[in-house]
Design a protein around this motif. Structure first.
Motif, PDB file in Angstrom:
ATOM      1  N   GLY A 171      -5.263  -7.241  -6.603  1.00 24.15           N
ATOM      2  CA  GLY A 171      -3.986  -6.547  -6.448  1.00 24.15           C
ATOM      3  C   GLY A 171      -3.477  -6.556  -5.010  1.00 24.15           C
ATOM      4  N   LEU A 172      -4.295  -7.016  -4.076  1.00 25.44           N
ATOM      5  CA  LEU A 172      -3.855  -7.034  -2.670  1.00 25.44           C
ATOM      6  C   LEU A 172      -3.635  -8.463  -2.191  1.00 25.44           C
ATOM      7  CD1 LEU A 172      -6.293  -4.327  -1.152  1.00 25.44           C
ATOM      8  CD2 LEU A 172      -4.116  -3.991  -2.329  1.00 25.44           C
ATOM      9  N   GLU A 193      -9.346  -2.722  -4.849  1.00 26.35           N
ATOM     10  CA  GLU A 193      -8.192  -2.467  -3.978  1.00 26.35           C
ATOM     11  C   GLU A 193      -8.353  -1.107  -3.298  1.00 26.35           C
ATOM     12  OE1 GLU A 193      -7.962  -3.201  -7.202  1.00 26.35           O
ATOM     13  OE2 GLU A 193      -6.956  -5.163  -7.314  1.00 26.35           O
ATOM     14  N   GLY A 227      -7.013   3.667  -8.015  1.00 24.31           N
ATOM     15  CA  GLY A 227      -7.501   3.121  -9.282  1.00 24.31           C
ATOM     16  C   GLY A 227      -9.008   3.088  -9.350  1.00 24.31           C
ATOM     17  N   CYS A 281      -4.037   1.909   0.491  1.00 20.78           N
ATOM     18  CA  CYS A 281      -4.159   0.454   0.576  1.00 20.78           C
ATOM     19  C   CYS A 281      -2.803  -0.166   0.237  1.00 20.78           C
ATOM     20  CB  CYS A 281      -5.244  -0.060  -0.367  1.00 20.78           C
ATOM     21  SG  CYS A 281      -4.868   0.090  -2.125  1.00 20.78           S
ATOM     22  N   HIS A 325      -2.449   3.751 -10.675  1.00 25.61           N
ATOM     23  CA  HIS A 325      -1.131   4.353 -10.468  1.00 25.61           C
ATOM     24  C   HIS A 325      -0.013   3.580 -11.177  1.00 25.61           C
ATOM     25  CE1 HIS A 325      -1.418   1.068  -7.619  1.00 25.61           C
ATOM     26  NE2 HIS A 325      -0.127   1.106  -7.423  1.00 25.61           N
ATOM     27  N   SER A 354       3.285  -0.229  -3.128  1.00 25.32           N
ATOM     28  CA  SER A 354       3.793   0.873  -3.950  1.00 25.32           C
ATOM     29  C   SER A 354       2.902   2.118  -3.976  1.00 25.32           C
ATOM     30  CB  SER A 354       4.081   0.398  -5.372  1.00 25.32           C
ATOM     31  OG  SER A 354       2.901   0.200  -6.104  1.00 25.32           O
TER      32      SER A 354
HETATM   33  C1  LIG Z   1      -1.757  -3.184  -8.093  1.00 23.02           C
HETATM   34  C2  LIG Z   1      -2.717  -2.365  -7.402  1.00 23.02           C
HETATM   35  C3  LIG Z   1      -2.681  -2.241  -5.999  1.00 23.02           C
HETATM   36  C4  LIG Z   1      -1.728  -2.966  -5.116  1.00 23.02           C
HETATM   37  O1  LIG Z   1      -0.385  -2.694  -5.313  1.00 23.02           O
HETATM   38  P1  LIG Z   1       0.455  -1.689  -4.435  1.00 23.02           P
HETATM   39  O2  LIG Z   1       1.843  -1.904  -4.886  1.00 23.02           O
HETATM   40  O3  LIG Z   1       0.247  -2.037  -2.994  1.00 23.02           O
HETATM   41  O4  LIG Z   1      -0.039  -0.325  -4.747  1.00 23.02           O
HETATM   42  C5  LIG Z   1      -3.605  -1.408  -5.405  1.00 23.02           C
HETATM   43  N1  LIG Z   1      -4.534  -0.752  -6.129  1.00 23.02           N
HETATM   44  C6  LIG Z   1      -4.593  -0.837  -7.469  1.00 23.02           C
HETATM   45  C7  LIG Z   1      -5.641  -0.063  -8.199  1.00 23.02           C
HETATM   46  C8  LIG Z   1      -3.682  -1.646  -8.144  1.00 23.02           C
HETATM   47  O5  LIG Z   1      -3.745  -1.714  -9.477  1.00 23.02           O
END
Ligand SMILES: *Cc1c(COP(=O)(O)O)cnc(C)c1O
Length: 436
Positions: A338-339, A385, A415, A262, A111, A267
């Motif tokens: 990412g988390l 994530e 993702g 998640c 995203h 975001s």
């Molecule tokens: C960066 C990322 C996240 C975590 O970031 P958010 O701002 O919480 O969305 C989650 N999933 C994917 C695939 C990411 O690249």
């Protein structure tokens, strides 16, 4: 016929983002200048961000038009498909209907380009030459690098060192788009040098990488900083996800009872949830259940304190009120890079504090098992994530089965897994633990 995917045509793509600040019962706590303890002003943010993004950050206006140039790039992969997870439903033997919005079709596989593109656009329009940023596993870094290539901006990415070593394919993708990638902590910045002096073997963290990127941006007039999550304007841009999902569920003749995502910085969760939450806040819909899922190794919403804290390790950012594990928190090296952020979006934190959203934390092995279940039924291998959202959705579907009720569940498949060989291996290990 049992429809599997709901496709919006390009001319039905939303033309404005939704700002939930317009519909909240109380407004967010102020952002503070750590030096004076006073509320920061738009001018305080100008060394870091262009004016139009600052406007989006602080405004209460209900919508912002998506600029034409941004819309035309969005159309490269948007509208993204909404799927009905029919084979997963069958495998779980649940009476629930499960829908997922699939953001893995973007060029970066997540995203994140939804905000990278408008951020690069507004910076370019403001005459900025270079953007600095941080990245964990490289999803955000590659998204901003992509945006930099489209708009002719120089991109410098401070990449958390453990990921720089573990994810060489992500680094290669950023470099293919023309970005410069630096392992963080680095010796290019004060912040990096001071960490290295104390911990020469530091694996790095998002907090440290943010310090480095911010330090480089404030030193140069033509350089600004871009953040891939957490901030209000980022959450605003991601609402295109939920706005499309609203239209697609209407095509399906459905409306979700439960919305799952998640949360790292908040975001993608906000992106899918806010348009539905807005409808509830405006009284157009009854109360719905919203579930934010995070890793047990970085339990910001479930175990963090709701208090003022810095967004980075070196304390260069303003003070924001958010759920936080402390700005010096360095999580275990779990695969859902990412988390692994110590804080949470202040806007999402405020909404959690208002009692509008439920929170859950799961261990990574359980999430990988859920991701493998999803891959073997739906065919898509989620990003580590996104496994957390899959796990959250599966748990809700199993609860429906136990209670014998048919609910409609929507989750964000934010993702796809790629370029992360170590994660595949971990998933296989998880499978051998759970498989037989
Ligand atoms: C960066 C990322 C996240 C975590 O970031 P958010 O701002 O919480 O969305 C989650 N999933 C994917 C695939 C990411 O690249």
């Amino acid at each position: 016929m049992d429809t599997v995917k709901y496709i919006l045509s390009e001319d039905k793509m939303p033309t404005a983002w939704y700002n939930i600040q317009a519909d909240l019962p109380t407004s967010m706590p102020p952002v503070l200048n750590p030096g004076t303890g006073k509320q920061i002003t738009a001018a305080d943010l100008e060394p870091l961000f262009p004016k139009q993004l600052i406007e989006q950050e602080i405004s209460q206006q209900p919508t912002f038009e998506i600029p034409d140039e941004v819309q035309s790039i969005y159309r490269q992969w948007r509208p993204t498909p909404l799927y009905r997870a029919r084979r997963l439903e069958k495998a779980l033997d649940t009476p629930a209907k499960i829908y997922y919005k699939y953001e893995g079709v973007s060029p970066a596989g997540s995203h994140k380009p939804n905000t990278a593109i408008p951020q690069a656009y507004y910076n370019k329009k403001a005459g900025v030459k270079r953007l600095t940023t941080e990245t964990g596993v490289g999803q955000w870094g590659s998204s901003l690098s992509l945006a930099g290539a489209f708009f002719g901006l120089e991109i410098v990415v401070y990449m958390v060192k453990v990921s720089y070593r573990q994810k060489p394919y992500r680094r290669a993708l950023m470099e293919a788009y023309g970005a410069r990638v630096v392992a963080s902590p680095s010796d290019e910045t004060e912040a990096g040098r001071s960490i290295l002096k104390e911990h020469p073997d530091s694996n790095g963290s998002l907090g440290i990488a943010i310090s480095e990127a911010v330090e480089m941006a404030v030193q140069d007039e033509q350089t600004k900083y871009a953040l891939g999550s957490v901030l209000n304007h980022v959450l605003l841009h991601q609402t295109v996800i939920g706005l499309e999902a609203l239209a697609q569920l209407e095509m399906a003749g459905d409306y979700p009872d439960i919305i799952v995502g998640c949360t790292g910085g908040g975001s993608n969760f906000a992106g899918i949830a806010f348009p539905f939450l807005g409808a509830m806040l405006r009284g157009e819909r009854d109360r719905r259940k919203f579930v934010a899922v995070e890793p047990a190794a970085c339990p910001t919403l479930t175990k963090g304190k709701y208090t003022y804290d810095f967004g980075d390790t070196a304390h260069l950012t303003p003070l924001v009120k958010m759920h936080t594990l402390g700005s010096s928190f360095v999580p275990q090296g779990i695969h859902a890079g990412g988390l692994r952020y110590h804080g949470m979006s202040p806007l999402l934190s405020h909404i959690v504090n208002l009692g509008l959203i439920e929170t859950k934390a799961y261990g990574q092995i359980d999430c990988f098992a859920a991701g493998l279940n999803f891959a073997s039924t739906e065919g898509i291998l989620p990003a580590p994530e996104a496994n957390h959202a899959v796990k959250g959705a599966i748990d809700e579907a199993l609860r429906c089965k136990e209670e014998g009720v048919s609910k409609t569940i929507l989750f964000n498949l934010c993702g796809i897994a790629f370029g992360s060989t170590s994660s595949f291996k971990k998933m296989l290990d998880a499978n051998s633990l759970f498989g037989s």
